[in-house]
Write a protein that holds these residues in place. Sequence first.
Motif, PDB file in Angstrom:
ATOM      1  N   MET A  81      -5.333  10.768   2.450  1.00  0.00           N
ATOM      2  CA  MET A  81      -6.057   9.588   2.948  1.00  0.00           C
ATOM      3  C   MET A  81      -5.498   9.108   4.283  1.00  0.00           C
ATOM      4  O   MET A  81      -6.190   8.444   5.054  1.00  0.00           O
ATOM      5  N   TRP A  82      -4.247   9.478   4.589  1.00  0.00           N
ATOM      6  CA  TRP A  82      -3.710   9.127   5.905  1.00  0.00           C
ATOM      7  C   TRP A  82      -4.460   9.856   7.013  1.00  0.00           C
ATOM      8  O   TRP A  82      -4.497   9.406   8.150  1.00  0.00           O
ATOM      9  N   PHE A  85      -7.291   7.702   7.876  1.00  0.00           N
ATOM     10  CA  PHE A  85      -6.833   6.633   8.779  1.00  0.00           C
ATOM     11  C   PHE A  85      -6.678   7.170  10.210  1.00  0.00           C
ATOM     12  O   PHE A  85      -7.133   6.537  11.176  1.00  0.00           O
ATOM     13  N   LEU A  88      -9.925   7.714  11.977  1.00  0.00           N
ATOM     14  CA  LEU A  88     -10.515   6.467  12.464  1.00  0.00           C
ATOM     15  C   LEU A  88      -9.757   5.917  13.668  1.00  0.00           C
ATOM     16  O   LEU A  88     -10.356   5.495  14.662  1.00  0.00           O
ATOM     17  N   THR A 218     -10.121   2.207 -10.955  1.00  0.00           N
ATOM     18  CA  THR A 218      -8.841   1.964 -11.609  1.00  0.00           C
ATOM     19  C   THR A 218      -8.565   3.000 -12.691  1.00  0.00           C
ATOM     20  O   THR A 218      -7.466   3.576 -12.755  1.00  0.00           O
ATOM     21  N   PHE A 221      -7.834   6.428 -11.007  1.00  0.00           N
ATOM     22  CA  PHE A 221      -6.507   6.502 -10.382  1.00  0.00           C
ATOM     23  C   PHE A 221      -5.395   6.487 -11.431  1.00  0.00           C
ATOM     24  O   PHE A 221      -4.362   7.148 -11.268  1.00  0.00           O
ATOM     25  N   ASN A 222      -5.595   5.710 -12.506  1.00  0.00           N
ATOM     26  CA  ASN A 222      -4.587   5.700 -13.583  1.00  0.00           C
ATOM     27  C   ASN A 222      -4.461   7.084 -14.210  1.00  0.00           C
ATOM     28  O   ASN A 222      -3.356   7.578 -14.435  1.00  0.00           O
ATOM     29  N   THR A 241      -0.965  10.810  -6.782  1.00  0.00           N
ATOM     30  CA  THR A 241      -1.108   9.454  -6.240  1.00  0.00           C
ATOM     31  C   THR A 241       0.174   8.987  -5.544  1.00  0.00           C
ATOM     32  O   THR A 241       0.382   7.794  -5.337  1.00  0.00           O
ATOM     33  N   SER A 293     -17.525   4.110  12.933  1.00  0.00           N
ATOM     34  CA  SER A 293     -16.401   3.864  12.027  1.00  0.00           C
ATOM     35  C   SER A 293     -16.858   3.801  10.574  1.00  0.00           C
ATOM     36  O   SER A 293     -16.193   4.345   9.678  1.00  0.00           O
ATOM     37  N   PHE A 297     -15.640   6.516   7.780  1.00  0.00           N
ATOM     38  CA  PHE A 297     -14.919   6.047   6.586  1.00  0.00           C
ATOM     39  C   PHE A 297     -15.650   6.497   5.319  1.00  0.00           C
ATOM     40  O   PHE A 297     -15.015   6.947   4.359  1.00  0.00           O
TER      41      PHE A 297
ATOM     42  N   PHE B   4      -6.098  -1.067  -7.486  1.00  0.00           N
ATOM     43  CA  PHE B   4      -7.034  -0.227  -8.249  1.00  0.00           C
ATOM     44  C   PHE B   4      -6.287   0.893  -9.002  1.00  0.00           C
ATOM     45  O   PHE B   4      -6.747   2.029  -9.039  1.00  0.00           O
ATOM     46  N   GLY B   5      -5.142   0.553  -9.544  1.00  0.00           N
ATOM     47  CA  GLY B   5      -4.391   1.545 -10.323  1.00  0.00           C
ATOM     48  C   GLY B   5      -3.393   2.346  -9.494  1.00  0.00           C
ATOM     49  O   GLY B   5      -2.581   3.082 -10.041  1.00  0.00           O
ATOM     50  N   LEU B   6      -3.426   2.196  -8.171  1.00  0.00           N
ATOM     51  CA  LEU B   6      -2.462   2.912  -7.316  1.00  0.00           C
ATOM     52  C   LEU B   6      -1.194   2.068  -7.181  1.00  0.00           C
ATOM     53  O   LEU B   6      -1.272   0.836  -7.070  1.00  0.00           O
ATOM     54  N   ASP B   8       1.854   3.609  -5.348  1.00  0.00           N
ATOM     55  CA  ASP B   8       2.666   4.070  -4.221  1.00  0.00           C
ATOM     56  C   ASP B   8       2.253   3.320  -2.946  1.00  0.00           C
ATOM     57  O   ASP B   8       1.089   3.392  -2.530  1.00  0.00           O
ATOM     58  N   TYR B  10       2.713   3.933   0.101  1.00  0.00           N
ATOM     59  CA  TYR B  10       2.209   4.809   1.175  1.00  0.00           C
ATOM     60  C   TYR B  10       0.724   5.121   0.979  1.00  0.00           C
ATOM     61  O   TYR B  10      -0.025   5.244   1.944  1.00  0.00           O
ATOM     62  N   ILE B  11       0.335   5.287  -0.272  1.00  0.00           N
ATOM     63  CA  ILE B  11      -1.083   5.587  -0.542  1.00  0.00           C
ATOM     64  C   ILE B  11      -1.930   4.320  -0.387  1.00  0.00           C
ATOM     65  O   ILE B  11      -3.008   4.349   0.214  1.00  0.00           O
ATOM     66  N   GLY B  13      -1.180   1.884   1.498  1.00  0.00           N
ATOM     67  CA  GLY B  13      -1.187   1.657   2.951  1.00  0.00           C
ATOM     68  C   GLY B  13      -2.266   2.464   3.645  1.00  0.00           C
ATOM     69  O   GLY B  13      -2.891   1.990   4.602  1.00  0.00           O
ATOM     70  N   ALA B  14      -2.499   3.684   3.176  1.00  0.00           N
ATOM     71  CA  ALA B  14      -3.526   4.530   3.796  1.00  0.00           C
ATOM     72  C   ALA B  14      -4.913   3.911   3.625  1.00  0.00           C
ATOM     73  O   ALA B  14      -5.695   3.838   4.586  1.00  0.00           O
ATOM     74  N   TYR B  15      -5.200   3.436   2.401  1.00  0.00           N
ATOM     75  CA  TYR B  15      -6.514   2.824   2.150  1.00  0.00           C
ATOM     76  C   TYR B  15      -6.670   1.519   2.944  1.00  0.00           C
ATOM     77  O   TYR B  15      -7.716   1.279   3.568  1.00  0.00           O
ATOM     78  N   GLY B  17      -5.072   0.688   5.640  1.00  0.00           N
ATOM     79  CA  GLY B  17      -5.143   1.059   7.062  1.00  0.00           C
ATOM     80  C   GLY B  17      -6.559   1.469   7.455  1.00  0.00           C
ATOM     81  O   GLY B  17      -7.053   1.090   8.524  1.00  0.00           O
ATOM     82  N   CYS B  18      -7.217   2.243   6.595  1.00  0.00           N
ATOM     83  CA  CYS B  18      -8.597   2.682   6.892  1.00  0.00           C
ATOM     84  C   CYS B  18      -9.530   1.479   7.002  1.00  0.00           C
ATOM     85  O   CYS B  18     -10.335   1.382   7.952  1.00  0.00           O
ATOM     86  N   ILE B  19      -9.391   0.550   6.037  1.00  0.00           N
ATOM     87  CA  ILE B  19     -10.286  -0.619   6.041  1.00  0.00           C
ATOM     88  C   ILE B  19     -10.029  -1.473   7.287  1.00  0.00           C
ATOM     89  O   ILE B  19     -10.964  -1.923   7.960  1.00  0.00           O
ATOM     90  N   CYS B  21      -8.908  -0.469  10.095  1.00  0.00           N
ATOM     91  CA  CYS B  21      -9.396   0.263  11.262  1.00  0.00           C
ATOM     92  C   CYS B  21     -10.908   0.088  11.452  1.00  0.00           C
ATOM     93  O   CYS B  21     -11.375  -0.063  12.589  1.00  0.00           O
ATOM     94  N   VAL B  22     -11.636   0.123  10.338  1.00  0.00           N
ATOM     95  CA  VAL B  22     -13.091  -0.093  10.422  1.00  0.00           C
ATOM     96  C   VAL B  22     -13.363  -1.507  10.943  1.00  0.00           C
ATOM     97  O   VAL B  22     -14.224  -1.712  11.814  1.00  0.00           O
TER      98      VAL B  22
END
Lengths: 553, 44
Positions: A81-82, A85, A88, A218, A221-222, A241, A293, A297, B4-6, B8, B10-11, B13-15, B17-19, B21-22
């Motif tokens: 996912m980075w 980012f 973008l 949720t 991801f869980n 994750t 953008s 995304f 949302f269950g995450l 970490d 870093y992960i 932060g990625a989500y 960061g994307c939002i 940025c938009v």
Amino acid sequence: MMASEGVPFSMFLVMMAVFVASMILLGWYGYRHTKDNQQFLLGRNKANALLIALSYGATFLSASAIIGFGGQAATHGLGLMWLCFLNLALGLFVPFVLFAPRVRKIGRALGASTFADLLGKIFKSNWIRGFIAGLIIIMMPIYGAAVMKGGVNTLVVLTGTMDLYNIILIILAIVVGLYVVYGGIIAVMYNDVLQASVMAIGMVVILAVTLYTLGGFTAAFNSLSDLTASAGTLPGFNGFTGYPSFGTPEWWTLTSTFLLGVGIGAMTQPQLVVRFMSAKDDKMLNRSLIVGSIFMFIVVGCAYTVGSMTNVYFFNEYGQTAFPYVTGTLGQGVDFIIPNYVLDVFSGVSLGEVFICVFILSLLCAAISTISALLHTIGVAGGHDIYSIFRSRKSKEQKMEDFQSLKVNRIVTAIVMVLVVVYCYLMPNDIIAKATSLFMGMTAAALLPLMVYGLYSKAPKTKVAAASMGVGTATYLFWALFINAGSSIFLPICKWLTGNKVLFMDSNIMYVDALIVALPLSALTLLIAFAWMRWVTPKISKAGSEKKGTTKQ
Amino acid sequence: MTFFGLTDPYIIGAYVGCILCVILCCGWAILKKDKIIDEKEGEE
């Protein structure tokens, strides 16, 4: 006739017929409005915000982003996912804000029509123009072939037509080749808009169905956090994750090759820079950031999120995560994870066949939009840049001139399409993501410092640019062919010479991408050369002229 | 902290960061005042 495993063949044929008809129609529109070579290269210079945004987005995001990197997200987890980012931030915001207005303004002032033409004219050098055009002609077909393979692979898996692989590949090449050769950039950009719309719809549908199947974000991801399988990854993997442990082989691969290699590389893509020159004005460039953008995304975020979530689905259904199931049980590669997932998950949904068709179409759109832009860029690098250099060398004046020939551009573009098809057969499987990273990394290392210098310097010096470009290219090639294990597979010179895949086996350095070394060196060379030309050279010439004056006295 | 269950950072932060940025892209597009220079050359 039914496909062996996949959507009904008749439904697929109807869908393809409508799609191909739309492409040909837009190709015909482009043909009607392409009156001269300048319009073949840049269109009518009145592209609006929507056209720029969706054309840029569709060209940027290929089947590589969805299938190649979606498959990598299934293998390496949500750390990808980075890359969304970086796409973008560095692939969209920075180029549109820092580069686009200057590219448009300088490009028009100098009468530049292509990326190589622009930099050649900024530095007043046919040599730089020829080098960049050569780089595009040699390296870009690798990326184009990777994208094409990705598109066709998906198509044959989802339609169960593996035995028709060759025919589908050639038909796709002919259709794309036709509309690019005859319609030029106008056909390419209008087709991009159509294709981008289908891509966005397809990705939203697949995310919605995935969330519905797995019980929402949720819950998905869980479940993903609970999976501990690490097949296909390197030491340092911390689950799907979690981000890999710093400095480990997995960290280097994910961070340097996938994130930085592609993230930074996107800033200097010749096929994207040309979009800036087609814009009507700066206002349109700024406005296009909104649609661009959101589109980016949606498509990239959905692809990487769904890619990782496929692990939960395959584990629930078959007791294995995506990589071991697709590569082991099915005997296919990482690039087939997303296509297999789509085929599987939609089979249990009402109207699933229609959704599969929408997904196939969106992937085809992703592939075709990028291939067409690449094809146009490579074609004009040969048919305009190299042709102009060749003709100006023959002329007596030996100065930078543009020799416009629509016919030559069309012929070269058609030849390039054949070359891309040949590359498809020569390239190994499962290299979509790596081939993308290779091309983008190479262009960034060779051209990013030079482009920034050229766009922002009042009196750019050719020697400074040449030094940076030479060091960036040489370092990148050496590292990619002799040090990095992932990229050395493209041309195994190191194995032929030393017997080993890379020079330093069993060392973490073999996971470091060439861009990490080549780009800083290229930038450093530019700074040193700039300082030398600015402060040292004038002193030397002043001292020389004083000495000459003293001798004369 | 969970997102949302995450868990970490870093992960997450990625989500985030994307939002962001938009939002940055949309904000820039709306708020940026365009200089009216050499516009005529863009017209046909």
